[in-house]
Design a protein around this motif. Sequence first.
Motif, PDB file in Angstrom:
ATOM      1  N   PRO A  58      -8.020  -0.061  -1.099  1.00 46.59           N
ATOM      2  CA  PRO A  58      -8.624  -1.335  -1.507  1.00 46.59           C
ATOM      3  C   PRO A  58      -8.680  -2.346  -0.358  1.00 46.59           C
ATOM      4  N   VAL A  59      -8.008  -2.035   0.738  1.00 44.43           N
ATOM      5  CA  VAL A  59      -7.972  -2.975   1.879  1.00 44.43           C
ATOM      6  C   VAL A  59      -8.140  -2.203   3.185  1.00 44.43           C
ATOM      7  N   THR A  60      -8.512  -2.901   4.216  1.00 44.61           N
ATOM      8  CA  THR A  60      -8.547  -2.314   5.559  1.00 44.61           C
ATOM      9  C   THR A  60      -7.138  -2.401   6.133  1.00 44.61           C
ATOM     10  N   GLY A  61      -6.684  -1.344   6.735  1.00 42.90           N
ATOM     11  CA  GLY A  61      -5.335  -1.377   7.303  1.00 42.90           C
ATOM     12  C   GLY A  61      -4.929  -0.013   7.821  1.00 42.90           C
ATOM     13  N   GLY A  70      -0.417   6.988   9.410  1.00 36.97           N
ATOM     14  CA  GLY A  70      -0.765   6.432  10.718  1.00 36.97           C
ATOM     15  C   GLY A  70      -2.264   6.206  10.890  1.00 36.97           C
ATOM     16  N   ALA A  71      -3.067   6.771   9.995  1.00 35.03           N
ATOM     17  CA  ALA A  71      -4.520   6.626  10.143  1.00 35.03           C
ATOM     18  C   ALA A  71      -4.950   5.200   9.817  1.00 35.03           C
ATOM     19  N   VAL A 107      -0.544   1.205   2.091  1.00 36.05           N
ATOM     20  CA  VAL A 107      -1.430   0.746   3.162  1.00 36.05           C
ATOM     21  C   VAL A 107      -0.880  -0.570   3.703  1.00 36.05           C
ATOM     22  N   LEU A 108      -0.702  -0.609   5.004  1.00 38.36           N
ATOM     23  CA  LEU A 108      -0.234  -1.836   5.644  1.00 38.36           C
ATOM     24  C   LEU A 108      -1.459  -2.665   5.991  1.00 38.36           C
ATOM     25  N   GLU A 123     -12.588   3.262   1.939  1.00 37.95           N
ATOM     26  CA  GLU A 123     -12.606   4.603   2.518  1.00 37.95           C
ATOM     27  C   GLU A 123     -11.817   5.581   1.643  1.00 37.95           C
ATOM     28  N   GLN A 124     -12.281   6.832   1.597  1.00 33.36           N
ATOM     29  CA  GLN A 124     -11.604   7.854   0.795  1.00 33.36           C
ATOM     30  C   GLN A 124     -10.273   8.251   1.437  1.00 33.36           C
ATOM     31  N   LEU A 125      -9.261   8.376   0.598  1.00 38.38           N
ATOM     32  CA  LEU A 125      -7.936   8.766   1.096  1.00 38.38           C
ATOM     33  C   LEU A 125      -7.536  10.159   0.593  1.00 38.38           C
TER      34      LEU A 125
END
Lengths: 336, 308
Positions: B282-285, B255-256, B305-306, B262-264
Amino acid sequence: MNRESCISLFESEGFDLPVLKEIAAVASVMMPIGENWTVSRCRYSPEGETKGRLCIATGIHGDERMGQLVAYEVAQRIMREPEHLQGIVDLYPMLNAIGLDVGQRMVPTSTMLDMNRVFPGNPDGTALESICHAVLEDMKGADLVLDIHTSSQITSELYGVRLHERHAEEMIPGCAALCPRVMWVLPDKPVHSASLTGALSMAGTKAVVLMVDERRLRVQTVVCEVVDGIFCKMKEMGLWSGETKAAPAQESIPCMWEATDICRVTCRHPGVYVPRELNGTVVREGDVLGTIIDALEGETLETVVAPESGLVFTERRYSAVYPGTLIARLCRKERA
Amino acid sequence: MKKDVIFTVPSYFRDDMNIMGYRFGKGEKSCAVLGALRGNEIQQLYVCARLVAFLREVERDGGIMPGKSVLVVPTAIGLSMNAGTRLWAPENTDINRCFPGDMEGATTEQIAGALFDKLKAYKYGVQLTSFYQPGAFVPHVRMMETGRQNPELGCEFGLPYVYVRTPRISDKTTLNYCWQLAGTQAYSLYAGKTQEIDEAAADQTLRAIIRFLNGRGIIRSEQTPGQKSAVITNEDIITVTSKHAGLLRRVKHAGAHVRRGEQLAFVINPLDGSVKEMLKTPVTGMLFFIQDGPFVTEHSPVFQVLSK
């Protein structure tokens, strides 16, 4: 055992013709703690021209270990008479290595999936999917792939060939050379397409399942029957020039094409099934196949009888059963 | 409320397993809701149990619409749930790979066959299901692309996402796939966790089912407004996979919202604690799925990642 990839030449006593033996890692995935799950292949090939390629895979289900001995015996025979090897034989004896180690049918990672339902795999997918993809790619293009399965913990199977409907017509004549006791054409179902042989068939590579019976105590006898069949087939394919047993006539092997060729025998009561161990024999209508017992009350709950005559080619082992559990499959083409 | 035994599996060593169905209302078979098909689907069982309790009150207050009926089957695998095994233990088989089932087949095929015989008569179908990997999803509605899928109707659950997924070969024996082919508008709801109860996700899932039943005119009850749903497909999902194996230390959770780079999570050497790999998006989402097991192997899909 950590194995380095290696290539070696060996010569049999008294012969000058070397055979190339090459061990290679087909796929490898890092496990969390100091281990790789590696699928290894051992290739035997003659020097110079080869007349084709046979792949023998086994151990896709971790609770089926009989294939280890089959692969070993095939290798031993090649090494005993290397001058007769005319083509490539690739052995993949430990597809689900972790499952084989712990005796578990599924791949014992957190997902606990059946490896034989993950083909054709995916190079960018999970560890299991990437392994399945690499295995499939490595086998593609072979002249024939044999996927050896054995009786499970709950059923006993007669030595037989199972092949997919898609290529059955063209493959059945050649399968007789494997000297099976029965041949069974599996209907084209989606679930079969996700198996190793199903995915290979879809990709245009001929592949069949060999069911091996490990019920009997003398495993060497069972393995000998299977390995004799494999070498007989290799000779037919031109991969082997040595002596083999004669291939039986296709007509002498019962081949089940339709569901109506098979009589499924099930039970009515839950309990513990005690088989009479009739696999491989022809039973008559009314013959007792086994009993279902109740240990608590010391009673026989059910006597399971053959509803008609036929060759027993699948038999339930000594195990717990539920109503409707498959007790036996009878081949209707082999009557008493 | 009527309580029916849908199917009984007699057992020798243990009590017989009865698959129970809870029926509300009379008339048209409007909607069927199915909970656990695997022995570890505790959250799915919990949501169904709460739905049964809720519908019992709705029915008592006259809130089941005339001529409509709802069936809830909380679990079809009670024996395995009690034994703590994910699959049908005696034969090690997955009931959700046995549809449409076969009443003459093995036990799991009989269970699937008996269930399917009941379920396919319903106009709408809701299955509370789980992913094959341990992990948590953002609650969403999912359906297979069969040519008969209706994602617009799925938006009536009011969950943020309706995910239309291209089926793989092995998916063609699942309930959702077969249910759609049999003519039911079938939806799978991913209710957060699987093996443990996640109250917040259970509440959200329960509210979604209640919203759908109200929206379809099957019940009349108090409901909370839903969210506007976005229809997504496989192409909107980017998978972040580990290149190394080890212990997984997550930094982000399902949900974040994350920005590219950004580090996951970190993959840590399980023996000396050194960082073997840092997983980045690799993407913003938005993090649609996270694996929550302690270990990862090489090639583990750890995050989805959506990107839409």
